[in-house]
Structures are given as structure tokens and as C-alpha cells.
Write a protein that holds these residues in place. Structure first.
Motif, PDB file in Angstrom:
ATOM      1  N   LYS A 184      47.208  32.725  36.381  1.00  0.00           N
ATOM      2  CA  LYS A 184      47.885  32.442  37.654  1.00  0.00           C
ATOM      3  C   LYS A 184      47.894  33.739  38.465  1.00  0.00           C
ATOM      4  O   LYS A 184      48.155  34.817  37.917  1.00  0.00           O
ATOM      5  N   ILE A 185      47.579  33.614  39.732  1.00  0.00           N
ATOM      6  CA  ILE A 185      47.620  34.789  40.605  1.00  0.00           C
ATOM      7  C   ILE A 185      48.529  34.440  41.787  1.00  0.00           C
ATOM      8  O   ILE A 185      48.115  33.733  42.720  1.00  0.00           O
ATOM      9  N   PRO A 186      49.792  34.884  41.752  1.00  0.00           N
ATOM     10  CA  PRO A 186      50.740  34.461  42.790  1.00  0.00           C
ATOM     11  C   PRO A 186      50.242  34.792  44.203  1.00  0.00           C
ATOM     12  O   PRO A 186      50.406  34.001  45.121  1.00  0.00           O
ATOM     13  N   ASP A 187      49.608  35.950  44.370  1.00  0.00           N
ATOM     14  CA  ASP A 187      49.132  36.320  45.707  1.00  0.00           C
ATOM     15  C   ASP A 187      47.633  36.011  45.849  1.00  0.00           C
ATOM     16  O   ASP A 187      46.852  36.835  46.359  1.00  0.00           O
ATOM     17  N   LEU A 217      49.494  41.552  38.694  1.00  0.00           N
ATOM     18  CA  LEU A 217      49.040  40.622  39.745  1.00  0.00           C
ATOM     19  C   LEU A 217      48.503  39.338  39.143  1.00  0.00           C
ATOM     20  O   LEU A 217      48.369  38.327  39.814  1.00  0.00           O
ATOM     21  N   VAL A 218      48.175  39.402  37.854  1.00  0.00           N
ATOM     22  CA  VAL A 218      47.539  38.258  37.190  1.00  0.00           C
ATOM     23  C   VAL A 218      48.367  37.895  35.955  1.00  0.00           C
ATOM     24  O   VAL A 218      48.676  38.764  35.150  1.00  0.00           O
ATOM     25  N   ILE A 219      48.703  36.602  35.837  1.00  0.00           N
ATOM     26  CA  ILE A 219      49.529  36.167  34.698  1.00  0.00           C
ATOM     27  C   ILE A 219      48.715  35.186  33.853  1.00  0.00           C
ATOM     28  O   ILE A 219      48.339  34.113  34.353  1.00  0.00           O
ATOM     29  N   PRO A 220      48.419  35.538  32.602  1.00  0.00           N
ATOM     30  CA  PRO A 220      47.667  34.585  31.764  1.00  0.00           C
ATOM     31  C   PRO A 220      48.507  33.335  31.507  1.00  0.00           C
ATOM     32  O   PRO A 220      49.707  33.437  31.269  1.00  0.00           O
ATOM     33  N   LEU A 221      47.880  32.163  31.553  1.00  0.00           N
ATOM     34  CA  LEU A 221      48.615  30.913  31.326  1.00  0.00           C
ATOM     35  C   LEU A 221      48.404  30.372  29.922  1.00  0.00           C
ATOM     36  O   LEU A 221      48.927  29.335  29.580  1.00  0.00           O
ATOM     37  N   GLU A 222      47.555  31.047  29.177  1.00  0.00           N
ATOM     38  CA  GLU A 222      47.355  30.587  27.801  1.00  0.00           C
ATOM     39  C   GLU A 222      47.060  31.797  26.924  1.00  0.00           C
ATOM     40  O   GLU A 222      46.516  32.800  27.389  1.00  0.00           O
TER      41      GLU A 222
END
Ligand SMILES: Cc1cc2nc3c(=O)[nH]c(=O)nc-3n(C[C@H](O)[C@H](O)[C@H](O)COP(=O)(O)OP(=O)(O)OC[C@H]3O[C@@H](n4cnc5c(N)ncnc54)[C@H](O)[C@@H]3O)c2cc1C
Length: 547
Positions: free
Chosen positions: A272-275, A455-460
Motif C-alpha cells: 500500500k502506498i498512501p501517497d 512510504l510503502v506498507i507491505p500488505l502481506e
């Protein structure tokens, strides 16, 4: 001059100084680079100016190894070759890609990046690219224009690498009039080369045998012969030319067809990249793939993430590049798959000239699926068209890896025959356990280092995408390595001048000569090799002792 070989009536040999087999990016660049010289050139192209199914079918064959695009539909067989369907991504190989690396068996070129650099610079004109700059800082204005941002990851050992996008240049259409006007070049269309002819001990190539689908056949004799028939077909032609050297021409060491490589590509971790809005314009491949028409006019570059040379050395990794693929609610839905299949069926008509009768059953099948799931279909179509405007924050990482050169991965002659009674190809594409471990290490590296930016959130977590290895690996339509370059005839088919070892006047140009392939798309490198070979041929003709 362009000549329709189907209308040529001769039983005599036609004579030229240079004969080039194959009118794709490599063959056209080489021929035109030699335009207006005092010597004569014949360019032989199997197809015409448009796709036709009979000629395209001469590319038929079988994949007997890993699944990737079938030989018939993974390349285009008419003037311009596969530039009729290529995407236009361009980036020269890195300095390290040319070097021998102890952690990658069979790696290294006998030439360096510096040797190829002047030709890389000139290749930009041939490919209609921007200035020869691949440093990210050079592009800051362009990045601002796109209101885009780049990941600040340099401190982590990862690099932002720049790919430039060709319009993409369709070599057949774009260079047609130059081919027609060049005084010393005759381009024979619909001319299928079926054999390379040699003297009695195969130290010299004397000419090539040409046949047409309407029954014409004759010989072209030339002082210099260059094979530019693409990464699979060049190997096939050498293997088929087995009257004097029964194992195939240039194949004394059983190397022709071996070391076949495509660039393996795999979708991996979801993030996931919020921005995301700011990162998508440069990193999201779907903006280029789905909106290729719009995207390629608007965009001149794309940024990928790669481990820098020090990280590759330190972690014993090959080269690679990773980018984002936007995910939407319906992107694995039945409707999405049917839309992709419909697009493929229709492009079979456009790209290969398939008659409606051949594509109608498939089109009907996909349309019925699309109708059955109408609401989902409408939502999917909306997502595809609105892709660049949707505020998606979810992506998959997709990585392209440099494969290990592997002698067991190969192009061979199979038992099936083509229109001319010649063996079709069988392609045994293989990856090794080491390639898999490289993918896993790379994935971990990229996810870890991107996560640290915040800036980047792993989802798995874990490695779900590697469980089914190698089923979920796909190729990139890059056919490479089958006539590799090496100074030692026991380890390579061509020498550092692209001359076939042991045959005085037979050359090969194309991605088949790449001994190692980096992770970048091959066309800019093969066009540069064609420019380099042109210089050699020009010098050889200026020095009569060479002939
Ligand atoms: C869908 C797709 C997307 C791609 N995207 C990219 C990309 O983004 N970037 C990139 O760098 N590369 C890309 N490629 C690869 C790129 O298209 C090739 O690297 C390039 O076109 C190869 O050029 P070539 O001249 O060496 O060979 P080819 O294009 O294969 O040309 C060979 C020519 O020889 C002719 N020929 C073959 N056999 C004979 C014979 N026996 N007698 C006479 N003529 C013969 C053929 O008709 C053809 O015209 C892509 C390829 C595909 C299919």
C-alpha cells in the motif's frame, strides 16, 4: 529498392557484396548504416510490409520447457520484425552486466560497456529516444512536469534507474523510404532464407538459399553474410544448415541454441502506498501498458528500482528491476481475463494477419463471458479506462530478473515441419533453483528497504507468490543468448566482432549474441551492436586484404 521476391524469375545466383538475413531492427539498422557505400547490399526479409498468416506460421514451433508465449505469437515476421509489436522500453545494459561475476556462472562479455558506449549514444537517433541521459538528476524538470515524486532510497543501496520510452519506432514503416532510396541496397521482401551455404570445409559462407511460398527458389552469393533473423530464428537457421557441418553451422562445440534466455518476470508482494498519486506516473507499469497509446506520447521515461552494483556484489545477486503494478477491485475477475483474451484475439489479426475465421470462435467465447457478467464487465472497463485517474493505493511489486546463463535452456530443432519441409523449433526454456533464490532474496531486499522509507506498507508477509514456482513466472518476449559471444570457440558461437568462430565471413547481429543479459530490454543493445558491426564491415571493405 524494394523487390517482391515472389515475382523474381531467375535460376542464376544473384550477387552482392553484403547479404543481410532479416529485416528487423538489427538488419535494417545495419543495412542503412551501410547505405551509400561503394559496395552492394542485399537485405532479405521473409515477410512483406504487412503481416500475413502464411509467413507468420513459418515461426510456429513448440514450447517444451517453461510456459511462455508460443514461438509463433511471440514475434512478428514481416518488415520491421518484432518492432511491429514491441513496447519501446529502452535502457543500455549496466557496466557490471558486461563483467564476469564469480557468483554468476558463465557471466561476462568479451567487450565492455565503454566499447559499446559510442554506439549506445548513436542508437538513440535510430530509436527516436531523447538525449542520452540515464542519470535521474538529469530528468528533474520532466519529473516536475509530471508532478511526480521518486522514492528516496539511495542510502539503502537501492537505485532509481531510468528507462526511456521509444514512441515506439516501427522499423519497417519508419525506415521504409530510406531503404527504398538507398542506392546500394536492394531489399527483397517475401524472401525466406532456408539455408546458409558454405565451401566444402565450412571455413567460408558462400551464400544463402532463398525460397518463396509461391515456389520460387534461387541463391544469393555474397562476400559477407550477416544473420539478423532474431534470437530464436538465427539459431534455427544455423542448425538447419547442416549439409557440411552435420551438427549445424558454427556448432562444432554444441553451443548453437543453448543458453537461451528470456527475462523472467514475476508479480510479488502486495503493498500500500498512501501517497500513491505522486509515485504512480513514474513507477506504475499499468499506466504505460494499458494506456500505451496515450502514455507513450505523453511519457518519455519510467523509473524502476534496482539493487546498485555494490549491493549486487555484496549480496551475490544478479541485476534486476522492480516496478509497481496498480491493483483494482476487478483485476483478476472473469471479466478482466475475458477482456485480456479478447484483446489478444483481436491483436492476433492486427499483428499476425490472422483471418477473421481463425479468431471468431475465440472472440465469440470471450464476448459471451463479458455479457454473462455484465455489471462486473462494466466495472472492469471503467477501471481500465479510468486507471490513471483512480485514487488507488494498492499495488503489486513486479520484478524482472537477470537469469543465470544456463546451457540446458535451449532452442532445438523439433520433429514438426514448416511450409518448406524444414524442422520447426522446440524451445526448452529453463530457470534454475538459483534463479528462484535470487528472486526471493531480491523480493525481501526491495520490500525491506521500501518499508524503511515509511512510504510503502507491505500488505502481506511470507512469499506466497513463490510457492507455485515456476508456474507464475512469465517472460518478456526477449529471446537471447542462443549464439553467445565469447573469445574462446569452445565457449561461444561468435567472437567479439560478432563473427562466427571458424567461418571467415559469417556474422550474427541480435540479442542471440548476448552472453549475459542484465535485466534491461534488449533492443537498444542489439541496435548498438548493429552500428558497431556496420563500422567493422565498412572498414573491412576499405581494406581489400580482408576479402
Ligand atoms: C510484444 C513484445 C514487446 C516487446 N517489448 C520490448 C521493449 O519494450 N523493449 C525492448 O527492448 N524489446 C522489446 N521486445 C523485443 C524486441 O521486439 C526485439 O528485441 C527486437 O525487435 C529484435 O530485433 P531483431 O532485428 O534482432 O529481430 P526480429 O525483430 O525478430 O527481426 C528478425 C527479422 O528477420 C526475419 N526473418 C526471420 N527468419 C528469416 C528467414 N529465414 N529469412 C528471411 N528473413 C527472416 C523476420 O521476418 C524479422 O523481420 C518486445 C517484443 C515483443 C514481441
Amino acid at each position: 529498392m524494394l523487390i517482391d521476391t515472389r515475382k523474381v524469375d531467375t535460376s542464376d545466383a544473384i550477387i552482392a557484396d553484403v547479404c543481410i538475413v532479416g529485416g528487423g531492427a538489427a538488419g535494417i539498422t545495419l543495412a542503412l548504416e551501410l547505405a551509400d557505400q561503394t559496395f552492394t547490399i542485399i537485405l532479405l526479409e521473409s515477410g512483406g510490409e504487412r503481416p500475413d498468416p502464411t509467413t507468420q506460421h513459418l515461426y510456429a514451433g513448440k514450447n517444451i520447457g517453461l510456459a511462455h508465449e508460443p514461438p509463433e505469437t511471440s514475434r512478428s515476421r514481416y518488415l520491421g520484425g518484432s518492432t511491429n509489436c514491441w513496447g519501446g522500453w529502452c535502457r543500455p545494459l549496466d557496466k557490471l552486466d558486461f563483467e564476469e561475476r564469480p557468483w554468476i556462472a558463465n557471466s561476462g562479455w568479451p567487450i565492455t560497456k565503454e566499447d559499446l558506449l559510442p554506439y549506445y549514444v548513436r542508437s538513440h537517433d535510430w530509436l527516436q529516444l531523447s538525449e542520452f541521459h540515464y542519470e535521474i538528476d538529469h530528468w528533474s524538470e520532466e519529473i516536475q512536469r509530471l508532478k511526480a515524486a521518486i522514492f528516496s532510497i539511495e542510502a539503502s543501496g537501492l537505485c532509481n534507474i531510468v528507462d526511456q520510452l521509444s514512441p515506439p519506432t516501427r522499423f519497417g514503416k519508419f525506415y521504409r523510404s530510406r531503404l527504398e532510396k538507398a542506392r546500394n541496397i536492394k531489399t527483397f521482401l517475401f524472401a525466406n532464407v532456408t539455408e546458409i551455404l558454405t565451401n566444402s570445409n565450412a571455413t567460408h559462407a558462400t551464400g544463402v538459399a532463398v525460397r518463396t511460398v509461391n515456389g520460387k527458389s534461387f541463391v544469393i552469393k555474397a562476400r559477407t553474410i550477416v544473420l539478423a533473423a532474431g534470437g530464436i530464428e538465427t539459431a534455427r537457421l544455423l542448425l538447419l544448415s547442416n549439409k557440411v557441418q552435420t551438427e549445424g553451422l558454427g556448432n562444432a562445440h554444441d553451443l548453437v541454441g543453448r543458453y537461451y534466455m528470456d527475462h523472467p518476470r514475476i508479480l510479488s508482494t502486495r503493498v500500500k502506498i498512501p501517497d500513491a498519486r505522486r509515485y504512480r506516473p513514474l513507477y506504475d507499469a499499468t499506466l504505460h501498458r494499458i494506456h500505451r497509446g496515450v502514455g507513450s506520447k505523453r511519457m518519455r521515461l519510467e523509473i524502476h528500482l534496482a539493487p546498485g552494483p555494490d549491493v549486487q556484489r555484496g549480496m551475490k545477486l544478479p541485476n534486476s528491476r522492480t516496478y509497481l503494478v496498480a491493483r483494482h477491485d476487478n483485476d483478476v475477475s472473469k471479466s478482466y481475463l475475458a477482456l485480456k483474451a479478447l484483446q489478444n484475439a483481436l491483436s492476433g489479426r492486427k499483428q499476425f494477419g490472422y483471418p477473421y475465421s481463425k479468431i471468431v470462435p475465440d472472440v465469440a467465447r470471450q464476448l459471451s463471458i463479458l455479457l454473462r457478467y455484465t455489471p462486473m464487465t462494466l466495472a472492469t472497463i471503467g477501471e481500465v479506462f479510468l486507471n490513471s485517474f483512480l485514487a488507488t493505493q494498492e499495488f503489486s511489486l513486479e520484478s524482472v530478473l537477470e537469469p543465470i546463463p544456463n546451457p540446458d535452456s535451449r532452442v532445438m530443432l523439433g520433429p514438426e515441419r514448416d511450409f518448406f519441409g524444414q524442422n520447426q523449433v522446440e524451445i526448452d526454456w529453463r530457470l534454475t533453483e538459483q534463479d528462484k533464490l535470487h528472486f526471493i532474496a531480491l523480493n525481501k531486499l526491495i520490500v525491506d528497504r521500501l518499508s524503511k522509507t515509511g512510504l510503502v506498507i507491505p500488505l502481506e508477509s511470507g512469499l506466497p507468490y513463490f510457492e507455485a514456482w515456476p508456474e507464475n513466472v512469465v517472460g518478456c518476449w526477449h529471446h537471447m543468448g542462443t549464439t553467445r559471444m565469447h573469445t574462446d570457440p569452445a565457449q561461444g558461437v561468435v567472437d567479439m566482432d560478432c563473427k562466427v568462430h571458424g567461418i571467415h565471413n559469417l556474422f550474427i547481429v541480435g540479442s542471440s549474441v548476448f552472453p549475459t543479459v542484465g535485466s534491461d530490454s534488449p533492443t537498444i543493445t542489439l541496435v548498438s551492436l548493429a552500428l558497431r558491426l556496420a563500422e567493422k564491415i565498412r572498414k573491412d571493405f576499405q581494406n581489400p586484404r580482408n576479402h
